[in-house]
Design a protein around this motif. Structure first.
Motif, mmCIF file in Angstrom:
data_model
loop_
_atom_site.group_PDB
_atom_site.id
_atom_site.type_symbol
_atom_site.label_atom_id
_atom_site.label_comp_id
_atom_site.label_asym_id
_atom_site.label_seq_id
_atom_site.Cartn_x
_atom_site.Cartn_y
_atom_site.Cartn_z
ATOM 1 N N UNK A 6 -4.431 11.111 -5.280
ATOM 2 C CA UNK A 6 -5.087 11.817 -6.372
ATOM 3 C C UNK A 6 -4.575 11.286 -7.705
ATOM 4 N N UNK A 7 -5.290 11.610 -8.778
ATOM 5 C CA UNK A 7 -4.958 11.069 -10.095
ATOM 6 C C UNK A 7 -3.669 11.630 -10.663
ATOM 7 N N UNK A 8 -3.166 12.732 -10.105
ATOM 8 C CA UNK A 8 -1.965 13.364 -10.649
ATOM 9 C C UNK A 8 -0.750 13.206 -9.751
ATOM 10 N N UNK A 9 -0.794 12.274 -8.789
ATOM 11 C CA UNK A 9 0.346 12.060 -7.906
ATOM 12 C C UNK A 9 1.441 11.318 -8.686
ATOM 13 N N UNK A 10 2.586 11.938 -8.953
ATOM 14 C CA UNK A 10 3.561 11.368 -9.893
ATOM 15 C C UNK A 10 4.035 9.965 -9.543
ATOM 16 N N UNK A 11 4.369 9.726 -8.287
ATOM 17 C CA UNK A 11 4.895 8.413 -7.912
ATOM 18 C C UNK A 11 3.852 7.326 -8.103
ATOM 19 N N UNK A 12 2.596 7.642 -7.802
ATOM 20 C CA UNK A 12 1.532 6.651 -7.964
ATOM 21 C C UNK A 12 1.263 6.393 -9.441
ATOM 22 N N UNK A 69 6.328 3.407 2.679
ATOM 23 C CA UNK A 69 6.388 4.817 3.060
ATOM 24 C C UNK A 69 7.794 5.406 2.927
ATOM 25 N N UNK A 70 8.656 4.758 2.154
ATOM 26 C CA UNK A 70 9.989 5.314 1.912
ATOM 27 C C UNK A 70 9.885 6.543 1.007
ATOM 28 N N UNK A 71 10.912 7.404 0.970
ATOM 29 C CA UNK A 71 10.860 8.596 0.123
ATOM 30 C C UNK A 71 10.652 8.292 -1.358
ATOM 31 N N UNK A 72 11.136 7.134 -1.825
ATOM 32 C CA UNK A 72 10.923 6.735 -3.219
ATOM 33 C C UNK A 72 10.033 5.495 -3.238
ATOM 34 N N UNK A 73 8.698 5.666 -3.206
ATOM 35 C CA UNK A 73 7.807 4.513 -3.125
ATOM 36 C C UNK A 73 7.843 3.625 -4.363
ATOM 37 N N UNK A 89 0.841 -1.198 0.000
ATOM 38 C CA UNK A 89 0.000 0.000 0.000
ATOM 39 C C UNK A 89 0.878 1.250 0.000
ATOM 40 N N UNK A 90 0.564 2.198 -0.896
ATOM 41 C CA UNK A 90 1.286 3.460 -0.908
ATOM 42 C C UNK A 90 0.318 4.630 -0.957
ATOM 43 N N UNK A 91 0.675 5.695 -0.291
ATOM 44 C CA UNK A 91 -0.118 6.921 -0.282
ATOM 45 C C UNK A 91 0.811 8.093 0.023
ATOM 46 N N UNK A 92 1.603 8.509 -0.975
ATOM 47 C CA UNK A 92 2.616 9.541 -0.726
ATOM 48 C C UNK A 92 2.043 10.847 -0.191
ATOM 49 N N UNK A 93 0.815 11.204 -0.610
ATOM 50 C CA UNK A 93 0.211 12.453 -0.139
ATOM 51 C C UNK A 93 -0.358 12.334 1.274
ATOM 52 N N UNK A 94 -0.890 11.159 1.578
ATOM 53 C CA UNK A 94 -1.634 10.968 2.822
ATOM 54 C C UNK A 94 -1.163 9.669 3.475
#
Length: 241
Positions: free
Chosen positions: A96-102, A73-77, A40-45
């Motif tokens: 969100x749909x524009x989160x680059x890493x996701x 939750x590492x800096x580079x997911x 599971x990843x959620x860089x924004x939240x």
């Protein structure tokens, strides 16, 4: 508008989202039945990533299975997901749909053999951006903090366990393959730059040497379409990692 202020006539989970959740839960149950881990990843939240992982790994109802789930939750997911994901695993993002890493992780996950789910709100990702898109069609920037995401992954967890109660549902559907060579087109991620026209490529089936002479120069981390042992094209990347 917060959940508390939401008019009673407005459903938290409408008919379309209900169908999406049911389909996603069935795929989750099938993968977990075969030994998958949910990443599971959620860089924004970031709290959402932890909450989803805890929801699946810690059964709160007597007799329910603990399902392997880990928050990334590492800096580079993307790099973390690349190392973590094994063929057959699950990758879920709350973003969100524009989160680059996701965006990047969702594009690469098929090469890692991971089935993808994307929970979010606001403008939707393009069709096909993930195997399952579970979306709140609202432009309210406070939606991620209102509890609606939490409701969605709670329902996803509960429906997954409902599927476990019906073993006949857990057999995966047959996949279409090429009738001529019995090899489907597969997404591959280049691991090593080519030597003598062959590059080491990672696909959902594992690592293999692939003929890349048809597409010219390729570099590590490039995404290519593999068919019958050859790379047929390079995918244009919005995010180059």
């Amino acid at each position: 508008m917060t959940v508390a202020e939401q008019p009673p006539s407005e459903s938290y989970v409408d008919t379309d989202l209900s169908a999406d959740l049911a389909a996603a839960a069935l795929d989750l149950a099938r993968r977990f039945h075969d030994g998958a881990t949910l990443w599971v990843l959620s860089p924004q939240w970031e709290p959402h990533a932890h909450h989803v992982a805890v929801e699946f790994v810690h059964p709160v109802i007597m007799g329910k299975r603990a399902l392997p789930s880990v928050a990334l939750v590492e800096p580079d997911p993307v790099a973390q997901a690349r190392v973590a994901c094994q063929p057959g695993d699950l990758l879920l993002a709350v973003a969100s749909a524009d989160q680059p890493a996701v965006v990047d992780a969702m594009r690469r996950a098929p090469a890692w053999g991971a089935l993808t789910l994307w929970i979010g709100s606001g403008p939707r990702p393009p069709a096909g951006a993930a195997n399952h898109i579970l979306w709140v069609d609202s432009d309210d920037p406070m939606v991620p903090a209102t509890g609606r995401f939490v409701l969605m992954y709670h329902l996803l967890w509960e429906l997954t366990h409902v599927c476990f109660e019906h073993p006949g549902l857990l057999k995966p559907p047959a996949e279409d393959v090429c009738v001529t060579c019995s090899d489907e087109g597969r997404l591959g991620e280049v691991m090593l730059e080519p030597a003598d026209g062959q590059a080491l490529v990672r696909t959902a089936d594992g690592e293999e040497w692939v003929d890349v002479s048809l597409i010219g120069d390729v570099a590590s981390n490039d995404l290519v379409l593999v068919h019958a042992g050859a790379a047929l094209s390079r995918l244009t990347e919005e995010v180059n990692r």
